[in-house]
Write a protein that holds these residues in place. Structure first.
Motif, PDB file in Angstrom:
ATOM      1  N   GLY A  17       0.849  -1.149   0.012  1.00 43.78           N
ATOM      2  CA  GLY A  17      -0.065   0.059  -0.010  1.00 43.78           C
ATOM      3  C   GLY A  17       0.786   1.236  -0.130  1.00 43.78           C
ATOM      4  N   GLY A  18       2.014   1.206  -0.081  1.00 38.76           N
ATOM      5  CA  GLY A  18       3.007   2.181   0.092  1.00 38.76           C
ATOM      6  C   GLY A  18       3.106   2.787  -1.313  1.00 38.76           C
ATOM      7  N   THR A  19       3.807   3.958  -1.367  1.00 36.98           N
ATOM      8  CA  THR A  19       3.714   4.885  -2.576  1.00 36.98           C
ATOM      9  C   THR A  19       5.230   5.047  -3.065  1.00 36.98           C
ATOM     10  N   PHE A  20       5.616   4.974  -4.511  1.00 37.73           N
ATOM     11  CA  PHE A  20       6.605   5.079  -5.128  1.00 37.73           C
ATOM     12  C   PHE A  20       6.543   6.267  -5.848  1.00 37.73           C
ATOM     13  N   ILE A  21       7.549   7.413  -5.862  1.00 37.84           N
ATOM     14  CA  ILE A  21       7.060   8.460  -6.935  1.00 37.84           C
ATOM     15  C   ILE A  21       8.614   8.741  -7.501  1.00 37.84           C
ATOM     16  N   PHE A  22       8.730   9.099  -8.695  1.00 40.58           N
ATOM     17  CA  PHE A  22      10.092   9.347  -9.334  1.00 40.58           C
ATOM     18  C   PHE A  22       9.792  10.697  -9.948  1.00 40.58           C
ATOM     19  N   TYR A  23      10.966  11.356 -10.559  1.00 41.31           N
ATOM     20  CA  TYR A  23      11.277  12.328 -11.404  1.00 41.31           C
ATOM     21  C   TYR A  23      12.766  11.747 -11.889  1.00 41.31           C
ATOM     22  N   GLU A  24      12.756  11.283 -13.235  1.00 46.83           N
ATOM     23  CA  GLU A  24      14.009  11.030 -13.684  1.00 46.83           C
ATOM     24  C   GLU A  24      14.262  11.381 -15.152  1.00 46.83           C
ATOM     25  N   HIS A  25      15.584  11.684 -15.659  1.00 40.59           N
ATOM     26  CA  HIS A  25      15.858  11.944 -17.147  1.00 40.59           C
ATOM     27  C   HIS A  25      15.958  10.215 -17.534  1.00 40.59           C
ATOM     28  N   VAL A  26      15.331  10.193 -18.803  1.00 43.85           N
ATOM     29  CA  VAL A  26      15.116   8.957 -19.436  1.00 43.85           C
ATOM     30  C   VAL A  26      15.541   8.720 -20.712  1.00 43.85           C
ATOM     31  N   LEU A  27      15.653   7.512 -21.254  1.00 47.55           N
ATOM     32  CA  LEU A  27      15.768   7.244 -22.743  1.00 47.55           C
ATOM     33  C   LEU A  27      14.705   7.883 -23.521  1.00 47.55           C
ATOM     34  N   SER A  28      14.768   8.633 -24.417  1.00 45.73           N
ATOM     35  CA  SER A  28      13.763   9.299 -25.017  1.00 45.73           C
ATOM     36  C   SER A  28      12.864   8.220 -26.051  1.00 45.73           C
ATOM     37  N   ASP A  29      11.911   8.514 -26.177  1.00 47.39           N
ATOM     38  CA  ASP A  29      10.960   7.751 -26.964  1.00 47.39           C
ATOM     39  C   ASP A  29      11.171   8.170 -28.686  1.00 47.39           C
ATOM     40  N   ARG A  30      11.868   9.002 -28.763  1.00 49.54           N
ATOM     41  CA  ARG A  30      12.118   9.509 -30.168  1.00 49.54           C
ATOM     42  C   ARG A  30      13.416   9.041 -30.430  1.00 49.54           C
ATOM     43  N   ALA A  31      13.600   8.001 -31.772  1.00 46.10           N
ATOM     44  CA  ALA A  31      14.541   7.337 -32.043  1.00 46.10           C
ATOM     45  C   ALA A  31      15.875   8.226 -32.439  1.00 46.10           C
ATOM     46  N   ASP A  32      15.654   9.305 -32.900  1.00 47.39           N
ATOM     47  CA  ASP A  32      16.957  10.267 -33.226  1.00 47.39           C
ATOM     48  C   ASP A  32      17.630  10.751 -32.092  1.00 47.39           C
ATOM     49  N   VAL A  33      16.755  11.362 -30.986  1.00 46.85           N
ATOM     50  CA  VAL A  33      17.399  11.699 -29.716  1.00 46.85           C
ATOM     51  C   VAL A  33      17.967  10.494 -28.893  1.00 46.85           C
ATOM     52  N   ALA A  34      17.307   9.414 -28.955  1.00 47.56           N
ATOM     53  CA  ALA A  34      17.599   8.065 -28.050  1.00 47.56           C
ATOM     54  C   ALA A  34      19.079   7.726 -28.736  1.00 47.56           C
ATOM     55  N   ARG A  35      19.407   7.813 -30.128  1.00 50.53           N
ATOM     56  CA  ARG A  35      20.769   7.647 -30.686  1.00 50.53           C
ATOM     57  C   ARG A  35      21.612   8.400 -29.958  1.00 50.53           C
ATOM     58  N   TRP A  36      21.361   9.806 -30.037  1.00 44.18           N
ATOM     59  CA  TRP A  36      22.462  10.649 -29.308  1.00 44.18           C
ATOM     60  C   TRP A  36      22.649  10.544 -27.911  1.00 44.18           C
ATOM     61  N   GLN A  37      21.728   9.989 -27.228  1.00 36.51           N
ATOM     62  CA  GLN A  37      21.775   9.595 -25.775  1.00 36.51           C
ATOM     63  C   GLN A  37      22.767   8.351 -25.613  1.00 36.51           C
ATOM     64  N   ARG A  38      22.781   7.532 -26.538  1.00 32.08           N
ATOM     65  CA  ARG A  38      23.488   6.159 -26.281  1.00 32.08           C
ATOM     66  C   ARG A  38      25.030   6.389 -26.850  1.00 32.08           C
ATOM     67  N   PHE A  39      24.973   7.507 -27.607  1.00 31.59           N
ATOM     68  CA  PHE A  39      26.168   7.844 -28.372  1.00 31.59           C
ATOM     69  C   PHE A  39      27.099   8.765 -26.956  1.00 31.59           C
ATOM     70  N   TRP A  40      26.476   9.587 -26.506  1.00 33.90           N
ATOM     71  CA  TRP A  40      27.163  10.414 -25.359  1.00 33.90           C
ATOM     72  C   TRP A  40      27.116   9.619 -24.124  1.00 33.90           C
ATOM     73  N   THR A  41      26.566   8.752 -23.831  1.00 33.72           N
ATOM     74  CA  THR A  41      26.632   8.089 -22.314  1.00 33.72           C
ATOM     75  C   THR A  41      27.827   7.399 -21.913  1.00 33.72           C
ATOM     76  N   PRO A  42      28.729   6.834 -22.766  1.00 33.24           N
ATOM     77  CA  PRO A  42      30.174   6.177 -22.437  1.00 33.24           C
ATOM     78  C   PRO A  42      30.909   7.595 -21.778  1.00 33.24           C
ATOM     79  N   VAL A  43      30.871   8.575 -22.492  1.00 28.55           N
ATOM     80  CA  VAL A  43      31.624  10.022 -21.866  1.00 28.55           C
ATOM     81  C   VAL A  43      31.113  10.466 -20.603  1.00 28.55           C
ATOM     82  N   TRP A  44      29.891  10.538 -20.668  1.00 30.44           N
ATOM     83  CA  TRP A  44      29.081  11.066 -19.688  1.00 30.44           C
ATOM     84  C   TRP A  44      29.097  10.413 -18.120  1.00 30.44           C
TER      85      TRP A  44
END
Length: 261
Positions: free
Chosen positions: A182-209
């Motif tokens: 009955g407990g509550t879980f709340i979150f606010y997170e940056h996540v993988l984009s639903d847009r394929a073009d943005v997600a591609r850049w997110q994966r590209f930059w992740t190893p450095v970040w």
């Protein structure tokens, strides 16, 4: 054009963090050369210094979302996953929250948590504040420190699941073993984009970040992992107002209620 915009964003942030953390980290290594054999500890030293300016800025950027998400839903014993400098405390209603538990494996962050907790009426001395030096994956240690399983009324994750090890397993274990029925879980997170073009850049930059920011990844579909857990009686995920769908740091917020026993 998007490459250059993302390049400016990522490289600018990396350069800013490097300028802040380089000298204090170098001094720490000179004092204790054995740190060179413990890269994770070096990463935490870097993060402790970087988070001082970054934490306040990120809190300000997400304030409008958190003001709607946290105060109405946080109650009882609150476990703040990856508490950082304790910015979540700014949104807790002391009349509804009986205990604040900060889960923060980077012990260099703990003094800031204590200072901010005191300004909100929470302290270890009074028994309504606890700071645990564990990661989200250390479920057994967390439950033991809380005197048993299912002691938490509210789980909160703010910009944290991006960096925890084995996130799906760790999240499932926290919900199953630490959160009350009955407990509550709340979150606010940056996540993988639903847009394929943005997600591609997110994966590209992740190893450095992730090298600079203590394992933080841009490419985790956290909101989808939460939704698919077979633990919820009800829940919803939404895109915060004015969220730019082309941004590398695309955010989602959510609120879920665990099934009763």
């Amino acid at each position: 054009m998007r490459f250059f915009a993302y390049f400016d964003l990522i490289v600018g942030q990396l350069w800013f963090s490097l300028r802040i953390a380089f000298l204090p980290t170098l001094k720490a290594i000179c004092r204790s050369p054995s740190l060179l054999l413990r890269p994770r500890e070096i990463s935490r030293i870097v993060m402790a210094h970087v988070w001082k300016p970054f934490g306040d800025g990120l809190d300000a950027n997400g304030r409008s979302v958190k003001e709607l998400l946290i105060p109405p839903n946080a109650h009882g014993v609150v476990l703040d996953i990856g508490a950082g400098h304790g910015h979540t405390l700014l949104y807790l209603d002391p009349t509804k929250v009986t205990k604040y538990v900060a889960l923060e494996p980077n012990q260099l962050m703990h003094p800031e948590i204590r200072t901010r907790a005191a300004t909100r009426g929470f302290s270890e001395a009074s028994g309504n504040c606890m700071i645990l030096p564990y990661g989200a994956e250390d479920t057994a240690l967390i439950a033991s420190a809380l005197s048993g399983p299912h002691q938490v009324d509210t789980l909160i994750s703010v910009l944290t699941i991006c960096s925890i090890p084995e996130p799906e397993r760790s999240l499932a274990a926290l919900v199953d073993e630490v959160l009350k029925p009955g407990g509550t879980f709340i979150f606010y997170e940056h996540v993988l984009s639903d847009r394929a073009d943005v997600a591609r850049w997110q994966r590209f930059w992740t190893p450095v970040w992730k090298l600079e920011f203590d394992g933080c990844r841009l490419d985790r579909p956290t909101h989808k992992w939460v939704k698919k857990l077979d633990a919820w009686e009800e829940g919803s995920v939404w895109t915060p107002e004015d969220e730019n769908e082309e941004h590398l740091f695309w955010h989602q917020a959510g609120r879920f209620i665990k099934k009763p026993e």
